[in-house]
Design a protein around this motif. Sequence first.
Motif, PDB file in Angstrom:
ATOM      1  N   ARG A   1       6.976 -35.986   2.076  1.00 31.68           N
ATOM      2  CA  ARG A   1       5.604 -35.472   2.093  1.00 31.68           C
ATOM      3  C   ARG A   1       5.577 -33.950   2.135  1.00 31.68           C
ATOM      4  O   ARG A   1       4.757 -33.315   1.465  1.00 31.68           O
ATOM      5  CB  ARG A   1       4.858 -36.011   3.321  1.00 31.68           C
ATOM      6  CG  ARG A   1       4.376 -37.416   3.164  1.00 31.68           C
ATOM      7  CD  ARG A   1       3.311 -37.689   4.240  1.00 31.68           C
ATOM      8  NE  ARG A   1       3.190 -39.113   4.511  1.00 31.68           N
ATOM      9  CZ  ARG A   1       2.638 -39.982   3.696  1.00 31.68           C
ATOM     10  NH1 ARG A   1       2.156 -39.581   2.536  1.00 31.68           N
ATOM     11  NH2 ARG A   1       2.570 -41.262   4.002  1.00 31.68           N
TER      12      ARG A   1
ATOM     13  N   SER B   1       7.790 -31.926   0.959  1.00 32.92           N
ATOM     14  CA  SER B   1       8.162 -31.328  -0.327  1.00 32.92           C
ATOM     15  C   SER B   1       7.072 -31.562  -1.377  1.00 32.92           C
ATOM     16  O   SER B   1       6.859 -30.724  -2.246  1.00 32.92           O
ATOM     17  CB  SER B   1       9.550 -31.791  -0.782  1.00 32.92           C
ATOM     18  OG  SER B   1       9.502 -33.050  -1.378  1.00 32.92           O
ATOM     19  N   ALA B   2       6.351 -32.685  -1.274  1.00 33.13           N
ATOM     20  CA  ALA B   2       5.235 -32.928  -2.202  1.00 33.13           C
ATOM     21  C   ALA B   2       4.139 -31.889  -1.991  1.00 33.13           C
ATOM     22  O   ALA B   2       3.574 -31.348  -2.953  1.00 33.13           O
ATOM     23  CB  ALA B   2       4.670 -34.334  -2.003  1.00 33.13           C
TER      24      ALA B   2
ATOM     25  N   VAL C   1       1.792 -31.482  -5.448  1.00 29.24           N
ATOM     26  CA  VAL C   1       1.579 -32.783  -6.102  1.00 29.24           C
ATOM     27  C   VAL C   1       0.370 -33.476  -5.479  1.00 29.24           C
ATOM     28  O   VAL C   1       0.202 -33.455  -4.256  1.00 29.24           O
ATOM     29  CB  VAL C   1       2.829 -33.679  -5.916  1.00 29.24           C
ATOM     30  CG1 VAL C   1       2.615 -35.047  -6.538  1.00 29.24           C
ATOM     31  CG2 VAL C   1       4.047 -33.000  -6.516  1.00 29.24           C
ATOM     32  N   HIS C   2      -0.488 -34.097  -6.309  1.00 30.49           N
ATOM     33  CA  HIS C   2      -1.612 -34.846  -5.740  1.00 30.49           C
ATOM     34  C   HIS C   2      -2.068 -35.960  -6.682  1.00 30.49           C
ATOM     35  O   HIS C   2      -1.557 -36.095  -7.789  1.00 30.49           O
ATOM     36  CB  HIS C   2      -2.770 -33.907  -5.390  1.00 30.49           C
ATOM     37  CG  HIS C   2      -3.386 -33.263  -6.595  1.00 30.49           C
ATOM     38  ND1 HIS C   2      -2.887 -32.106  -7.141  1.00 30.49           N
ATOM     39  CD2 HIS C   2      -4.416 -33.643  -7.380  1.00 30.49           C
ATOM     40  CE1 HIS C   2      -3.595 -31.780  -8.207  1.00 30.49           C
ATOM     41  NE2 HIS C   2      -4.528 -32.697  -8.378  1.00 30.49           N
TER      42      HIS C   2
ATOM     43  N   THR D   1       1.204 -38.684  -6.930  1.00 33.10           N
ATOM     44  CA  THR D   1       1.779 -38.689  -5.584  1.00 33.10           C
ATOM     45  C   THR D   1       2.802 -39.810  -5.392  1.00 33.10           C
ATOM     46  O   THR D   1       3.917 -39.564  -4.931  1.00 33.10           O
ATOM     47  CB  THR D   1       0.657 -38.833  -4.526  1.00 33.10           C
ATOM     48  OG1 THR D   1      -0.326 -37.834  -4.799  1.00 33.10           O
ATOM     49  CG2 THR D   1       1.186 -38.630  -3.131  1.00 33.10           C
TER      50      THR D   1
ATOM     51  N   TYR E   1       6.166 -39.364  -7.200  1.00 37.87           N
ATOM     52  CA  TYR E   1       6.887 -38.238  -6.610  1.00 37.87           C
ATOM     53  C   TYR E   1       7.528 -38.627  -5.271  1.00 37.87           C
ATOM     54  O   TYR E   1       8.712 -38.385  -5.039  1.00 37.87           O
ATOM     55  CB  TYR E   1       5.945 -37.041  -6.418  1.00 37.87           C
ATOM     56  CG  TYR E   1       6.661 -35.818  -5.886  1.00 37.87           C
ATOM     57  CD1 TYR E   1       7.135 -34.836  -6.745  1.00 37.87           C
ATOM     58  CD2 TYR E   1       6.894 -35.667  -4.513  1.00 37.87           C
ATOM     59  CE1 TYR E   1       7.820 -33.731  -6.253  1.00 37.87           C
ATOM     60  CE2 TYR E   1       7.577 -34.577  -4.015  1.00 37.87           C
ATOM     61  CZ  TYR E   1       8.036 -33.604  -4.887  1.00 37.87           C
ATOM     62  OH  TYR E   1       8.722 -32.524  -4.399  1.00 37.87           O
ATOM     63  N   LEU E   2       6.731 -39.229  -4.393  1.00 36.69           N
ATOM     64  CA  LEU E   2       7.239 -39.579  -3.064  1.00 36.69           C
ATOM     65  C   LEU E   2       8.346 -40.626  -3.139  1.00 36.69           C
ATOM     66  O   LEU E   2       9.341 -40.552  -2.426  1.00 36.69           O
ATOM     67  CB  LEU E   2       6.101 -40.091  -2.164  1.00 36.69           C
ATOM     68  CG  LEU E   2       5.067 -39.055  -1.717  1.00 36.69           C
ATOM     69  CD1 LEU E   2       3.985 -39.729  -0.871  1.00 36.69           C
ATOM     70  CD2 LEU E   2       5.721 -37.925  -0.918  1.00 36.69           C
TER      71      LEU E   2
END
Length: 311
Positions: A245, A247-248, A253-254, A258, A261-262
């Motif tokens: 989280r 690093s996102a 990132v959204h 998300t 990515y996570l």
Amino acid sequence: MSLPASLRISTEVAAALAARAPVVALESTVITHGLPRPHNLKLAKRLEEVVREGGAVPATVAVVAGEVKVGLEPADLERLASGGADKASLWNLAALLAAGRDAGTTVATTLFAAFGAGIKVFATGGIGGVHDTPFDESADLVALANYRVLTVCAGPKSILDAEATTERLETLGVPVVGYRSDRLAGFFVEETAIRLPSRVDDPAAAAAVLRAQEHLGLGAGVLLSNPVSSGLPRDRFATWLHAARASAAAAGVHGRDTTPYLLDAVAKLSDGETLTVNLRLLEENARLAARIAAAYAGSRSAAPDVVVGAA
Ligand code: PSU
Ligand code: MN
């Protein structure tokens, strides 16, 4: 400009449906966004095999060249797994079709297509739900409420607020049933702390819940929560997720980016352990879904609709 067919059902799937033989729908966002190459293609083929071993016909759903396909050719799977495909949910499906795109279907769009085709059982990994950031809720919840299909999952995706997701499912009237378990499955983690209102202990009992839902004329699907057979310790996963989280957030990132990515970040942080568990739960859910589809096909619908007076 004319659009292609809204739903293209493969010959094999159509024949199985016409014969009321067991069919299991499979999603494809797991292929396009959920798993890294080459695991994604291998897994997609493996899930179809597992469904066949369980005596059902697999119907992988995806958007291919602007068509919603139910039942894919091997070439379609390869095309989706090779990269560049979008992620289709209910809110962008029409635009993707109009543009002739390729896309993996989420739980929401897979449910839409499965229900439209007349498929009763669907296997996925984890469902989308309520995120812990404000105002981000998956259309999967709406689709679970609108399309009467039984979905086998290992709980909500690991990055979600499981409690809020459960509350929303309750509001939407979606029955959530534990498979050989009294608590909501936690995806990578076997169980969350959330108690479920009901449980079943075999495929026939799961099929009976869907039959009852149909008999009542209620429109919502049934969500079957199937805990993975040997999950990760809760606190270890929490540590990796916390780091992912951070690093996102740093990378800005959204939204719908998300999840991929996570998941990618926790796979790296865990040195592949999350990937192993992810593959296992997907296979286990496909296996169980095939058995439920077979039990459903072998069962009869219940008694008359409304009875007045004493028995
Ligand atoms: N669970 C995973 N990986 C995924 C998904 C679920 O571990 O990629 C996919 C499923 O297809 C699910 C979708 O329907 O994410 C939900 O996405 P969103 O939250 O953007 O609606
Ligand atoms: Mn969202």
